[in-house]
Write an enzyme that holds these catalytic residues in place. Structure first.
Site, short mmCIF file in Angstrom:
data_model
loop_
_atom_site.label_atom_id
_atom_site.label_comp_id
_atom_site.label_asym_id
_atom_site.label_seq_id
_atom_site.Cartn_x
_atom_site.Cartn_y
_atom_site.Cartn_z
CG ASN A 159 -1.73 1.25 1.36
OD1 ASN A 159 -2.58 1.53 0.52
ND2 ASN A 159 -1.49 2.03 2.41
CG ASP A 264 -1.95 5.34 -0.82
OD1 ASP A 264 -1.96 4.53 0.12
OD2 ASP A 264 -2.77 5.30 -1.76
CG ASP A 295 0.43 -3.11 6.82
OD1 ASP A 295 -0.01 -3.28 7.96
OD2 ASP A 295 0.67 -1.98 6.33
CG HIS A 299 -6.22 1.34 3.95
ND1 HIS A 299 -7.30 2.16 4.17
CD2 HIS A 299 -5.88 0.81 5.15
CE1 HIS A 299 -7.59 2.15 5.46
NE2 HIS A 299 -6.76 1.33 6.08
CD GLU A 329 -3.70 -4.38 9.34
OE1 GLU A 329 -3.71 -3.81 10.44
OE2 GLU A 329 -3.20 -3.87 8.32
#
Length: 597
Positions: A159, A264, A295, A299, A329
């Site tokens: 991410n 990002d 992770d 997102h 996650e």
């Protein structure tokens, strides 16, 4: 009462089976594993010479300050390697550790800096952070673990990277795609740029070749001293990032915003997708690791995972790893598993971290909820891709490095709780964790009675000698020790409990892989009971948990064909009261594992 219950459970445990032969560990399925999640920096310092990562200067240069909870403390791969006996003695079969890729040593605003000790501020995805060791030391660690039949799960990030990209506007609030489209610079009325780009929904190489200017929302730049800090080199180009400012974790910005300022990645871009596949595929190729914890999965856009996950499955299969375990996650602290299940259906994750399990156990043991909360959780297993069978491979847990330790969460829920009752509730939580469906995951230090003061940095104590006053004043449970000394005591009651339950679980196909049927639940604290069945013989193992502070007794339904029971932990009636019914008597906050013969 508490210590006597733990002693009884340990005494009742059957001897552990012989250690898995190294040649056989690859044949274990994800649901067979007992996972230990650890932050290497906080576990053990096997090599003090790498404490500063080879970086000169002060703590704001190298990030090492063992007196501050937000800086490196010295734990490393050498420390993990030298403690494999400790982990194996507890019955651990898989080690998952926080990211160990090279991080930006220190970042944050002046006066509020902290270090990358946790591993989530990556600059170089191809090498181990020098605070933890070298790639050669990582290879030695993996080989040592594999030699014992233990698997290795890496924590990976697709991410974001470390915070390197800056805005000349000195503003980092989120700027939406509607107000700041890709087609203009600095807003809808700005200069036209990226002529011909059809938007991020057209995920082709040809379309993204027309996205050449990253200044659609902000005038972005990379400071001179950090222009080539990221590896592989393509990560240094701002065109491969969303560059829209910080996320508020809601709506559009949840996918496109910077996670607490971290750069990002533009995961819709095929170059980024391919680059991440190359990066993490190479770790499988070179080190034959056994899985990834992924992770910040929620997102990242689903289409990324729909490509990335199959690519990693193909890569691991080609490397001769038949049960490569990937779990995303998806942070959602509610006992409803519908939200996290969607990521296995739409995004294609084989498994996700079972936040719903964690929330349900907390509701029952910390907030006075009835055991119907647990029944509702397991009834929702049909929502996962693959249904209840797939749910067996979900890594279950009680607490972690973000939300805090289970003990600390219980204390927050029950401020007046005494140490004995806290230990009893934590032990009961571990009994649920180790026997109910899923792949149990122990958060490092929980087996030594660590009690966090809160979440995040407050729940990341040292296992080796700590110099952090906010850690050392904690009252641990089950021991008179503090974090000022090292905590690797194999006689700690929670370590012994986990080891005893691990031996039972490892020796029971029913507890590892068996179907689970709920037998009893209620709207208030009290009995929760399930049966699990050996997938080959059909033999029943009855699990009972008393979540109340009162002794209980009664009858519980069992399989009509189960004729005689043996207690593997706790107390069990030997013979059914009648076909299909077994009597029980349970002490407060206790459990029983009853195996039909």
């Amino acid at each position: 009462m508490v210590l006597s219950l733990l002693a009884a459970s340990i005494a009742a445990a059957q001897p552990a089976p012989a250690a898995t032969a190294p040649a056989d560990y690859l044949q274990r399925r994800p649901e067979d594993e007992i996972i230990y999640f650890v932050l290497p920096d906080r576990f053990d310092n096997g090599d003090p010479s790498n404490d500063r990562g080879g970086i000169a200067g002060g703590r704001l240069d190298h990030g090492y300050d063992p007196t501050a909870r937000g800086f490196y403390h010295g734990g490393d791969l050498a420390g993990l390697t030298q403690r494999l006996d400790y982990l194996q003695g507890m019955g651990i079969t898989a080690i998952w550790f926080a990211p160990i890729f090279k991080n930006k040593p220190v970042q944050g605003p002046s006066g509020d800096e902290s270090s990358g000790y946790h591993g989530y501020w990556v600059t170089d995805f191809t090498r181990i952070d020098p605070h933890f060791g070298t790639n050669a030391e990582f290879e030695a660690f993996v080989d040592a673990a594999h030699g014992r039949g233990m698997k290795i799960y890496m924590d990976i990030i697709t991410n974001h990277t470390a915070d390197v990209i800056k805005h000349r506007e000195d503003d980092y609030g989120y700027r939406s795609k509607a107000d700041y489209p890709y087609s203009t610079r600095g807003g809808v009325d700005g200069e036209r740029i990226n002529i011909g780009f059809e938007g991020d929904n057209v995920r082709t190489v040809e379309n993204f070749a027309k996205l050449t200017d990253p200044r659609f929302a902000y005038d972005v730049y990379v400071p001179e001293g950090e222009r080539n800090v990221k590896v592989p080199a393509w990560l240094n180009d701002p065109i491969y990032y969303h560059n829209r400012g910080d996320t508020n974790f809601y709506g559009e910005d949840s996918l496109y915003g910077d996670f607490v300022g971290l750069d990002d990645l533009f995961t819709e871009n095929p170059r980024v997708v391919g680059g991440m596949i190359d990066i993490f595929g190479s770790w499988i190729d070179r080190f034959a690791i056994d899985g990834f914890r992924i992770d910040t999965a929620r997102h990242v856009n689903p289409e990324f995972w729909q490509t990335f996950v199959p690519a990693m499955e193909a890569r691991s299969e080609a490397a001769g790893i038949p049960y490569f375990h990937m779990f995303g996650e998806v942070y959602r602290d509610t006992p409803d598993n519908g939200y996290i299940a969607q990521y296995t259906v739409r995004d294609g994750f084989p498994a996700v971290l079972d936040f719903a399990f964690q929330a349900a156990v907390r509701e029952v043991l910390g907030r006075g909820a009835g055991t119907d909360v647990l029944a509702g959780l397991f009834a929702g297993d049909v929502l996962y891709r693959g249904g209840a069978e797939a749910a067996k491979a979900l890594p279950t847990f009680l607490g972690n490095h973000d939300m805090g330790r289970f003990s600390g969460l219980l204390k927050a829920d029950m401020p007046e709780i005494d140490q004995d009752e806290l230990l009893a509730r934590v032990a009961l939580g571990h009994a649920m964790l180790m026997t109910l469906r899923g792949s149990p995951t122990i958060y490092y230090g929980d087996e030594q009675g660590f009690v966090s003061d809160g979440n995040d940095q407050l729940a990341r104590e040292n296992m080796f000698e700590s110099r952090v006053s906010e850690y050392n004043d904690n009252d641990l449970i089950g021991t008179d020790a503090t974090t000022a000394g090292d905590n690797f005591d194999p006689d700690h009651p929670l370590y012994r409990q986990v080891a005893a339950l691990a031996a039972i679980r490892t020796g029971s196909a029913a507890l590892r892989r068996g179907d689970q049927v709920t037998r009893h639940y209620q709207a208030e604290p009290g009995l929760f009971a399930v049966s699990r069945f050996d997938p080959e013989t059909g033999a029943e193992t009855l699990l009972m948990f008393n979540t109340s502070t009162e002794a209980i007794e009664g009858q519980v339904e069992i399989d009509m064909t189960s004729e005689r029971f043996v207690a593997r932990s706790g107390e069990c009636a030997t013979m059914p009261s009648a076909p299909g019914s077994l009597s029980y008597t349970m002490a407060p906050l206790s459990w029983a594992i009853c195996e039909a013969q």
